[in-house]
Design a protein around this motif. Structure first.
Motif, PDB file in Angstrom:
ATOM      1  N   GLY A   1       0.803  -1.219   0.000  1.00 16.28           N
ATOM      2  CA  GLY A   1       0.000   0.000   0.000  1.00 16.28           C
ATOM      3  C   GLY A   1       0.836   1.269   0.000  1.00 16.28           C
ATOM      4  N   LYS A   2       2.142   1.114  -0.191  1.00 21.22           N
ATOM      5  CA  LYS A   2       3.048   2.262  -0.143  1.00 21.22           C
ATOM      6  C   LYS A   2       2.683   3.318  -1.177  1.00 21.22           C
ATOM      7  N   TYR A   3       2.311   2.889  -2.379  1.00 16.61           N
ATOM      8  CA  TYR A   3       1.889   3.816  -3.430  1.00 16.61           C
ATOM      9  C   TYR A   3       0.368   3.809  -3.503  1.00 16.61           C
ATOM     10  N   GLY A   4      -0.212   4.237  -2.415  1.00 19.15           N
ATOM     11  CA  GLY A   4      -1.661   4.310  -2.286  1.00 19.15           C
ATOM     12  C   GLY A   4      -1.987   5.119  -1.046  1.00 19.15           C
ATOM     13  N   LEU A   5      -3.244   5.129  -0.675  1.00 18.89           N
ATOM     14  CA  LEU A   5      -3.668   5.928   0.477  1.00 18.89           C
ATOM     15  C   LEU A   5      -3.162   5.381   1.810  1.00 18.89           C
ATOM     16  N   ASP A   6      -2.740   4.128   1.830  1.00 22.86           N
ATOM     17  CA  ASP A   6      -2.166   3.570   3.061  1.00 22.86           C
ATOM     18  C   ASP A   6      -0.930   4.343   3.509  1.00 22.86           C
ATOM     19  N   ARG A   7      -0.255   4.961   2.582  1.00 26.33           N
ATOM     20  CA  ARG A   7       0.945   5.745   2.904  1.00 26.33           C
ATOM     21  C   ARG A   7       0.629   6.787   3.978  1.00 26.33           C
ATOM     22  N   TRP A   8      -0.593   7.346   3.941  1.00 26.70           N
ATOM     23  CA  TRP A   8      -1.006   8.351   4.919  1.00 26.70           C
ATOM     24  C   TRP A   8      -1.973   7.772   5.951  1.00 26.70           C
ATOM     25  N   ALA A   9      -2.819   6.859   5.517  1.00 24.71           N
ATOM     26  CA  ALA A   9      -3.853   6.329   6.412  1.00 24.71           C
ATOM     27  C   ALA A   9      -3.272   5.488   7.543  1.00 24.71           C
ATOM     28  N   MET A  10      -2.325   4.632   7.239  1.00 25.40           N
ATOM     29  CA  MET A  10      -1.801   3.728   8.266  1.00 25.40           C
ATOM     30  C   MET A  10      -1.054   4.471   9.367  1.00 25.40           C
ATOM     31  N   PRO A  11      -0.169   5.430   9.060  1.00 26.13           N
ATOM     32  CA  PRO A  11       0.453   6.186  10.157  1.00 26.13           C
ATOM     33  C   PRO A  11      -0.586   6.955  10.981  1.00 26.13           C
ATOM     34  N   TYR A  12      -1.596   7.506  10.317  1.00 29.01           N
ATOM     35  CA  TYR A  12      -2.650   8.214  11.042  1.00 29.01           C
ATOM     36  C   TYR A  12      -3.374   7.274  11.995  1.00 29.01           C
ATOM     37  N   LEU A  13      -3.766   6.093  11.490  1.00 29.95           N
ATOM     38  CA  LEU A  13      -4.470   5.130  12.334  1.00 29.95           C
ATOM     39  C   LEU A  13      -3.609   4.638  13.491  1.00 29.95           C
ATOM     40  N   ARG A  14      -2.313   4.447  13.236  1.00 29.17           N
ATOM     41  CA  ARG A  14      -1.414   4.011  14.307  1.00 29.17           C
ATOM     42  C   ARG A  14      -1.312   5.066  15.407  1.00 29.17           C
ATOM     43  N   ASN A  15      -1.325   6.333  15.034  1.00 26.82           N
ATOM     44  CA  ASN A  15      -1.142   7.414  16.008  1.00 26.82           C
ATOM     45  C   ASN A  15      -2.443   7.895  16.642  1.00 26.82           C
ATOM     46  N   HIS A  16      -3.575   7.471  16.116  1.00 30.02           N
ATOM     47  CA  HIS A  16      -4.855   7.969  16.619  1.00 30.02           C
ATOM     48  C   HIS A  16      -5.795   6.843  17.038  1.00 30.02           C
ATOM     49  N   THR A  17      -5.224   5.773  17.516  1.00 28.16           N
ATOM     50  CA  THR A  17      -6.063   4.682  18.007  1.00 28.16           C
ATOM     51  C   THR A  17      -6.535   5.018  19.411  1.00 28.16           C
ATOM     52  N   PRO A  18      -7.733   4.573  19.779  1.00 32.74           N
ATOM     53  CA  PRO A  18      -8.257   4.898  21.111  1.00 32.74           C
ATOM     54  C   PRO A  18      -7.493   4.227  22.250  1.00 32.74           C
ATOM     55  N   ILE A  19      -6.812   3.131  21.976  1.00 30.84           N
ATOM     56  CA  ILE A  19      -6.067   2.427  23.019  1.00 30.84           C
ATOM     57  C   ILE A  19      -4.598   2.795  22.884  1.00 30.84           C
ATOM     58  N   LYS A  20      -4.082   3.465  23.873  1.00 27.08           N
ATOM     59  CA  LYS A  20      -2.669   3.856  23.876  1.00 27.08           C
ATOM     60  C   LYS A  20      -1.902   2.926  24.793  1.00 27.08           C
ATOM     61  N   LYS A  21      -0.733   2.535  24.335  1.00 32.09           N
ATOM     62  CA  LYS A  21       0.127   1.697  25.162  1.00 32.09           C
ATOM     63  C   LYS A  21       0.885   2.580  26.135  1.00 32.09           C
ATOM     64  N   ASN A  22       1.069   2.077  27.327  1.00 25.53           N
ATOM     65  CA  ASN A  22       1.813   2.808  28.356  1.00 25.53           C
ATOM     66  C   ASN A  22       3.291   2.517  28.151  1.00 25.53           C
ATOM     67  N   HIS A  23       4.055   3.522  27.787  1.00 32.71           N
ATOM     68  CA  HIS A  23       5.482   3.321  27.515  1.00 32.71           C
ATOM     69  C   HIS A  23       6.360   3.786  28.674  1.00 32.71           C
ATOM     70  N   LYS A  24       5.780   4.094  29.827  1.00 29.31           N
ATOM     71  CA  LYS A  24       6.577   4.547  30.974  1.00 29.31           C
ATOM     72  C   LYS A  24       7.361   3.363  31.545  1.00 29.31           C
ATOM     73  N   LYS A  25       8.598   3.656  31.884  1.00 27.95           N
ATOM     74  CA  LYS A  25       9.422   2.623  32.507  1.00 27.95           C
ATOM     75  C   LYS A  25       9.151   2.616  34.000  1.00 27.95           C
ATOM     76  N   GLU A  26       8.992   1.436  34.529  1.00 28.07           N
ATOM     77  CA  GLU A  26       8.810   1.342  35.966  1.00 28.07           C
ATOM     78  C   GLU A  26      10.184   1.246  36.617  1.00 28.07           C
ATOM     79  N   THR A  27      10.335   1.961  37.704  1.00 24.90           N
ATOM     80  CA  THR A  27      11.611   1.926  38.404  1.00 24.90           C
ATOM     81  C   THR A  27      11.479   1.035  39.633  1.00 24.90           C
ATOM     82  N   ALA A  28      12.511   0.319  39.882  1.00 25.71           N
ATOM     83  CA  ALA A  28      12.511  -0.592  41.033  1.00 25.71           C
ATOM     84  C   ALA A  28      12.790   0.213  42.298  1.00 25.71           C
ATOM     85  N   THR A  29      12.079  -0.093  43.331  1.00 24.93           N
ATOM     86  CA  THR A  29      12.326   0.566  44.614  1.00 24.93           C
ATOM     87  C   THR A  29      12.979  -0.421  45.550  1.00 24.93           C
ATOM     88  N   VAL A  30      13.897   0.091  46.356  1.00 20.11           N
ATOM     89  CA  VAL A  30      14.621  -0.774  47.280  1.00 20.11           C
ATOM     90  C   VAL A  30      14.100  -0.628  48.679  1.00 20.11           C
TER      91      VAL A  30
END
Length: 169
Positions: A140-169
């Motif tokens: 889909g590189k030479y089609g509308l997927d070129r723009w649609a797929m990055p948009y869909l990846r960045n605007h999905t309702p479910i966001k992954k939590n990318h925060k790193k958890e720190t260990a406490t001693v």
């Protein structure tokens, strides 16, 4: 080979040609059904069910059972799904929009036609569709997927939590 299919720009161009060809085949078939004065799949379904008998049946028994007990009683729904499925898959493939999903849905339809005893171009279309599916985003590189797929990846309702958890001693 996989790297070539998934990342090469020349291959992306060839995949676009294959994708547009498949899209045209689906769109043309769907439009013929829509404008042909009322498509009704029940005759096709009855023929497929009848092809499940005899010494060398063209349709396997399990599929004929599905057609007889699910598809035929709902022939109006299946007629609608085939007509509009072909049109929508065709448009999506021609535009290169949601290419992998459209290709997968096209393959499902082609397999259903093959299981029902129709040979025609279904096998060829499945073979070409495999290349599109395996190529992934490159198809889909030479089609509308070129723009649609990055948009869909960045605007999905479910966001992954990318925060790193720190260990406490």
């Amino acid at each position: 080979m996989l790297e070539l299919l998934r990342k090469n720009n020349l291959v992306a161009g060839l995949l676009a040609v294959i994708r547009i060809y498949l899209g045209y085949q689906f769109l043309h078939a769907g439009i013929e059904k829509l404008t042909g004065g009322g498509f009704d799949a029940s005759g096709f379904l009855q023929g497929a069910i009848a092809s499940a008998t005899g010494e060398h049946p063209a349709v396997q028994g399990w599929w004929a059972t599905f057609l007889e007990h699910v598809a035929l009683p709902n022939a109006t729904l299946f007629s609608f799904l085939v007509m509009w499925g072909e049109v929508l898959v065709g448009i999506a493939l021609i535009l290169g929009l949601l290419t992998n999903f459209a290709t997968l849905m096209g393959m499902v339809m082609n397999f259903a036609f093959l299981f029902s005893g129709t040979v025609s171009t279904n096998g060829q279309m499945i073979l070409l569709a495999i290349f599109v599916i395996v190529a992934g985003a490159n198809a889909g590189k030479y089609g509308l997927d070129r723009w649609a797929m990055p948009y869909l990846r960045n605007h999905t309702p479910i966001k992954k939590n990318h925060k790193k958890e720190t260990a406490t001693v």
